[in-house]
Motif scaffolding. Sequence first.
Motif, PDB file in Angstrom:
ATOM      1  N   UNK A 305      17.684  43.369   2.879  1.00 57.58           N
ATOM      2  CA  UNK A 305      18.490  43.121   4.078  1.00 57.58           C
ATOM      3  C   UNK A 305      17.678  43.268   5.357  1.00 57.58           C
ATOM      4  N   UNK A 306      16.503  42.654   5.354  1.00 58.60           N
ATOM      5  CA  UNK A 306      15.667  42.718   6.546  1.00 58.60           C
ATOM      6  C   UNK A 306      14.790  41.475   6.677  1.00 58.60           C
ATOM      7  N   UNK A 307      14.410  41.198   7.936  1.00 59.43           N
ATOM      8  CA  UNK A 307      13.532  40.082   8.242  1.00 59.43           C
ATOM      9  C   UNK A 307      12.108  40.601   8.417  1.00 59.43           C
ATOM     10  N   UNK A 308      11.137  39.802   7.964  1.00 59.09           N
ATOM     11  CA  UNK A 308       9.728  40.153   8.085  1.00 59.09           C
ATOM     12  C   UNK A 308       8.957  38.949   8.597  1.00 59.09           C
ATOM     13  N   UNK A 309       8.057  39.171   9.534  1.00 61.03           N
ATOM     14  CA  UNK A 309       7.229  38.080  10.045  1.00 61.03           C
ATOM     15  C   UNK A 309       6.248  37.626   8.965  1.00 61.03           C
ATOM     16  N   UNK A 310       6.098  36.304   8.824  1.00 59.66           N
ATOM     17  CA  UNK A 310       5.123  35.734   7.900  1.00 59.66           C
ATOM     18  C   UNK A 310       4.203  34.814   8.703  1.00 59.66           C
ATOM     19  N   UNK A 311       3.310  34.119   8.015  1.00 58.80           N
ATOM     20  CA  UNK A 311       2.326  33.278   8.698  1.00 58.80           C
ATOM     21  C   UNK A 311       3.013  32.252   9.600  1.00 58.80           C
ATOM     22  N   UNK A 312       2.510  32.079  10.838  1.00 57.79           N
ATOM     23  CA  UNK A 312       3.111  31.099  11.746  1.00 57.79           C
ATOM     24  C   UNK A 312       2.707  29.670  11.400  1.00 57.79           C
ATOM     25  N   UNK A 313       3.462  28.737  11.931  1.00 58.49           N
ATOM     26  CA  UNK A 313       3.128  27.326  11.807  1.00 58.49           C
ATOM     27  C   UNK A 313       1.763  27.041  12.442  1.00 58.49           C
ATOM     28  N   UNK A 314       1.148  25.961  12.041  1.00 61.93           N
ATOM     29  CA  UNK A 314      -0.101  25.541  12.684  1.00 61.93           C
ATOM     30  C   UNK A 314       0.182  25.014  14.093  1.00 61.93           C
ATOM     31  N   UNK A 315       1.381  24.484  14.289  1.00 64.63           N
ATOM     32  CA  UNK A 315       1.738  23.871  15.568  1.00 64.63           C
ATOM     33  C   UNK A 315       3.151  24.294  15.933  1.00 64.63           C
ATOM     34  N   UNK A 316       3.342  24.795  17.146  1.00 66.62           N
ATOM     35  CA  UNK A 316       4.693  25.155  17.599  1.00 66.62           C
ATOM     36  C   UNK A 316       5.570  23.909  17.598  1.00 66.62           C
ATOM     37  N   UNK A 317       6.807  24.064  17.146  1.00 71.44           N
ATOM     38  CA  UNK A 317       7.709  22.916  17.115  1.00 71.44           C
ATOM     39  C   UNK A 317       9.167  23.352  17.140  1.00 71.44           C
ATOM     40  N   UNK A 318      10.007  22.524  17.760  1.00 76.32           N
ATOM     41  CA  UNK A 318      11.446  22.713  17.800  1.00 76.32           C
ATOM     42  C   UNK A 318      12.106  21.381  17.441  1.00 76.32           C
ATOM     43  N   UNK A 319      13.380  21.446  17.079  1.00 75.54           N
ATOM     44  CA  UNK A 319      14.115  20.241  16.668  1.00 75.54           C
ATOM     45  C   UNK A 319      13.360  19.489  15.584  1.00 75.54           C
ATOM     46  N   UNK A 320      12.659  20.227  14.758  1.00 77.57           N
ATOM     47  CA  UNK A 320      11.944  19.660  13.627  1.00 77.57           C
ATOM     48  C   UNK A 320      12.839  19.756  12.398  1.00 77.57           C
ATOM     49  N   UNK A 321      12.333  19.319  11.279  1.00 76.59           N
ATOM     50  CA  UNK A 321      13.096  19.402  10.036  1.00 76.59           C
ATOM     51  C   UNK A 321      12.246  20.084   8.976  1.00 76.59           C
ATOM     52  N   UNK A 322      12.904  20.845   8.112  1.00 78.58           N
ATOM     53  CA  UNK A 322      12.215  21.555   7.034  1.00 78.58           C
ATOM     54  C   UNK A 322      12.961  21.324   5.730  1.00 78.58           C
TER      55      UNK A 322
END
Length: 373
Positions: A305-322
């Motif tokens: 029940x917790x969030x943990x930071x993992x490796x970031x994207x190579x490129x910052x992006x918003x309104x993208x799709x995964x």
Amino acid sequence: MLSPAKRKLTPPGETRVTRSCLRAQIHAVVLSEDILSALFAWLGTHHLKCAAAVCRAWRDAARLSLHQSRRNRGIYAVGGCFGGAHPSSSLSLATVQRYDPSRGEWNTMAELKQARDHLGLASTGGQIYAVGGWTGTRNCATVEVYDPQADRWQPAPSLCTERSGLGVTVSGSGVMVAVGGWGGEGLDYLASVEAFDVHKGRWELLAELQAPRHCPGVASLEQWLYVSGGLPGHALSRLSSVERLDLSARDATWEPVAPMLMPRYRHALAALRGQLYAVGGETATAENGALVVTASVERYDPEARQWTAVAPLCHARMSHAVTVLDGGLLALGGFDGASWLSSAERYDPSTDSWEVFAVPGFLPRCAQGLTVC
């Protein structure tokens, strides 16, 4: 009718088996290594040799069909927007592209009947559903369904409420759910949630969210429907809160879970290996009006029940799709605050790393739908 002399007799202690009965029993057996033993227990010895040959042929054909189905699966990018200085002032698209992993190329497919961005997209039952969205002039409630075999879009039952910036996902039991967004009669931020009942052929309202959410992250994990972040209203304060709904329980209500490490809006939420990943997004608006777009990614463990930071994207992006692909995550397109993106990157959970995923031919766009079918 055969005479008594020509009539085939069933040996004592055996059950007479007709072709139709045998076929029904074969198709009722689960595709597994136990298929022959299950049939041996049911059939008499007189029919074992014939049954074994039929079973092997049916099993091999089914496995071949399953293998071909998986091999022929493609990545579909549907709709979205492009142009202008910001997604809100861009052109809505009807464009549909399919990526063939076996050939490493994009192909243009039949266009949507209605151009739309900030739509919801999901695949179920071998078909793809484009749900709601912004047409360039208004929010819409219309839904289109795509048949990959025929390469054709057809109208499907419409939502109860016109909405864009919604999240759409399919639960493990096959229920398609549309969450939040912006729209309705009052053009407001929405807390309403709808589920598509395949048997009734219509959308039905579920329990409302605890807070309205525009462009939230939406994903399903086991029987739970999760919603993260988003924009709650005109105050423009991004949310870090997360809530979930038990889709298996009648009259269930939304309950809060641990908030994300940071507020996110126009991000993506995806389920992978029993955990959730919140990917990228917009976190704030700078004093000069510029959007603050992040490359950060965090993972939610339902047991801890917790969030943990993992490796970031190579490129910052918003309104993208995964979407989930080959045991990892694929992030595609989006907007970085200044440029429209055509790039893609893939996350490997075993190494906790992102790497550029070559997608030559993909048209730059954001607020598109993405699914594997």
